[in-house]
Design a protein around this motif. Structure first.
Motif, PDB file in Angstrom:
ATOM      1  N   GLN A   6      -3.759   9.965  -4.551  1.00 19.61           N
ATOM      2  CA  GLN A   6      -4.823   8.978  -4.772  1.00 19.61           C
ATOM      3  C   GLN A   6      -4.351   7.557  -4.504  1.00 19.61           C
ATOM      4  N   GLY A   7      -3.069   7.377  -4.186  1.00 20.87           N
ATOM      5  CA  GLY A   7      -2.539   6.051  -3.853  1.00 20.87           C
ATOM      6  C   GLY A   7      -1.998   5.275  -5.045  1.00 20.87           C
ATOM      7  N   VAL A   8      -1.836   5.938  -6.185  1.00 19.53           N
ATOM      8  CA  VAL A   8      -1.303   5.284  -7.381  1.00 19.53           C
ATOM      9  C   VAL A   8       0.217   5.384  -7.336  1.00 19.53           C
ATOM     10  N   SER A   9       0.886   4.241  -7.467  1.00 16.16           N
ATOM     11  CA  SER A   9       2.346   4.256  -7.480  1.00 16.16           C
ATOM     12  C   SER A   9       2.843   4.340  -8.922  1.00 16.16           C
ATOM     13  N   VAL A  10       4.033   4.858  -9.080  1.00 20.41           N
ATOM     14  CA  VAL A  10       4.613   5.001 -10.415  1.00 20.41           C
ATOM     15  C   VAL A  10       4.925   3.625 -10.993  1.00 20.41           C
ATOM     16  N   LYS A  49       0.848  -1.191   0.000  1.00 21.22           N
ATOM     17  CA  LYS A  49       0.000   0.000   0.000  1.00 21.22           C
ATOM     18  C   LYS A  49       0.879   1.236   0.000  1.00 21.22           C
ATOM     19  N   VAL A  50       0.477   2.173  -0.812  1.00 20.54           N
ATOM     20  CA  VAL A  50       1.202   3.426  -0.917  1.00 20.54           C
ATOM     21  C   VAL A  50       0.560   4.417   0.038  1.00 20.54           C
ATOM     22  N   SER A  51       1.385   5.052   0.825  1.00 27.49           N
ATOM     23  CA  SER A  51       0.875   6.033   1.772  1.00 27.49           C
ATOM     24  C   SER A  51       0.446   7.295   1.029  1.00 27.49           C
ATOM     25  N   THR A  52      -0.674   7.835   1.417  1.00 30.70           N
ATOM     26  CA  THR A  52      -1.179   9.064   0.794  1.00 30.70           C
ATOM     27  C   THR A  52      -1.055  10.271   1.720  1.00 30.70           C
ATOM     28  N   LYS A  53      -0.325  10.112   2.800  1.00 37.01           N
ATOM     29  CA  LYS A  53      -0.126  11.243   3.710  1.00 37.01           C
ATOM     30  C   LYS A  53       0.803  12.258   3.060  1.00 37.01           C
ATOM     31  N   PHE A  54       0.531  13.520   3.293  1.00 42.00           N
ATOM     32  CA  PHE A  54       1.313  14.598   2.706  1.00 42.00           C
ATOM     33  C   PHE A  54       2.786  14.493   3.090  1.00 42.00           C
ATOM     34  N   SER A  55       3.033  14.188   4.374  1.00 42.35           N
ATOM     35  CA  SER A  55       4.416  14.109   4.838  1.00 42.35           C
ATOM     36  C   SER A  55       5.150  12.909   4.251  1.00 42.35           C
ATOM     37  N   ASP A  56       4.447  11.817   3.937  1.00 41.61           N
ATOM     38  CA  ASP A  56       5.102  10.650   3.342  1.00 41.61           C
ATOM     39  C   ASP A  56       5.364  10.840   1.850  1.00 41.61           C
ATOM     40  N   VAL A  57       4.429  11.486   1.152  1.00 41.81           N
ATOM     41  CA  VAL A  57       4.589  11.694  -0.289  1.00 41.81           C
ATOM     42  C   VAL A  57       5.721  12.674  -0.574  1.00 41.81           C
ATOM     43  N   GLY A 103      10.667  10.058  -0.222  1.00 46.28           N
ATOM     44  CA  GLY A 103       9.338   9.761  -0.755  1.00 46.28           C
ATOM     45  C   GLY A 103       9.339   9.695  -2.277  1.00 46.28           C
ATOM     46  N   PRO A 104       8.200   9.338  -2.860  1.00 45.52           N
ATOM     47  CA  PRO A 104       8.140   9.161  -4.304  1.00 45.52           C
ATOM     48  C   PRO A 104       8.069  10.471  -5.098  1.00 45.52           C
ATOM     49  N   ALA A 105       7.622  11.562  -4.496  1.00 45.51           N
ATOM     50  CA  ALA A 105       7.346  12.775  -5.274  1.00 45.51           C
ATOM     51  C   ALA A 105       8.562  13.657  -5.571  1.00 45.51           C
ATOM     52  N   PRO A 106       9.444  13.977  -4.623  1.00 46.77           N
ATOM     53  CA  PRO A 106      10.457  15.006  -4.900  1.00 46.77           C
ATOM     54  C   PRO A 106      11.360  14.713  -6.099  1.00 46.77           C
TER      55      PRO A 106
END
Length: 197
Positions: free
Chosen positions: A154-158, A83-91, A96-99
């Motif tokens: 939304q919990g979608v992983s790359v 499960k992919v975390s959707t918390k702002f601090s985790d993303v 995390g996956p975003a930066p």
């Protein structure tokens, strides 16, 4: 059952003519059977076995042929996707996956745009930024950041969306090379004092 055990004891016993071969006296031992009553037993009599079949319906199951044991084959059990975390601090965490994804996507667009403007107008990166490039940079950054963050929240992983040639690792490495290329382009133009091309 009693007859079966009696037959087994008779067949398993060695021939008595060897046991009673010393008859120096005519006295009969009460524990020994005279040799005239012992049947002639073949050499393999000690290996014979008597089986009692109590029921006719029971059939003897054939023994499985034993071969050399083969090592057990490991079974591949498909694991559920984590499960992919959707918390702002985790993303937006450092690991995390975003930066890195967002920075890589911005660098890919920035590197291609900087080369295209340099080829068309003859301006280096610093001239592009000072001549109205900041609003374009900010607008592109906001649009791409939001477009990249919405699926993460939304919990979608790359990794779930990468197939074939366009994999998540390929995007990551292209973004890294684009970041290095953009920094190298700016540094080279600064040292050279003009456009690269």
């Amino acid at each position: 059952m009693a007859a079966s055990s009696a037959m087994q004891s008779i067949l398993a016993r060695p021939p008595l003519n060897r046991v009673v071969s010393n008859r120096s006296t005519n006295r009969v031992n009460q524990f020994l059977i005279p040799t005239s009553y012992v049947p002639h037993l073949p050499r393999y009599a000690s290996r014979m076995r008597v089986r009692c079949m109590a029921e006719e319906d029971q059939q003897e199951q054939p023994k499985p042929v034993t071969t050399s044991p083969s090592p057990p084959q490991p079974q591949q059990i498909p694991r559920p996707a984590p499960k992919v975390s959707t918390k702002f601090s985790d993303v937006l965490a450092f690991s995390g996956p975003a930066p890195e994804r967002i920075n890589g996507r911005l660098a890919m667009i920035g590197f291609v745009a900087a080369l295209a403007v340099e080829l068309s107008n003859g301006q280096d990166v610093f001239d592009q930024i000072s001549n109205g490039g900041i609003p374009w940079f900010l607008g592109t950054s906001i649009v791409l950041s939001l477009a990249s963050l919405i699926p993460f929240f939304q919990g979608v992983s790359v990794e779930s969306k990468s197939k074939g040639l366009m994999t998540s690792n390929a995007e990551m490495w292209n973004g890294r090379f684009a970041m290095l290329g953009l920094v190298a382009l700016a540094f080279t133009e600064y040292v050279k004092g003009g456009t690269l091309i």
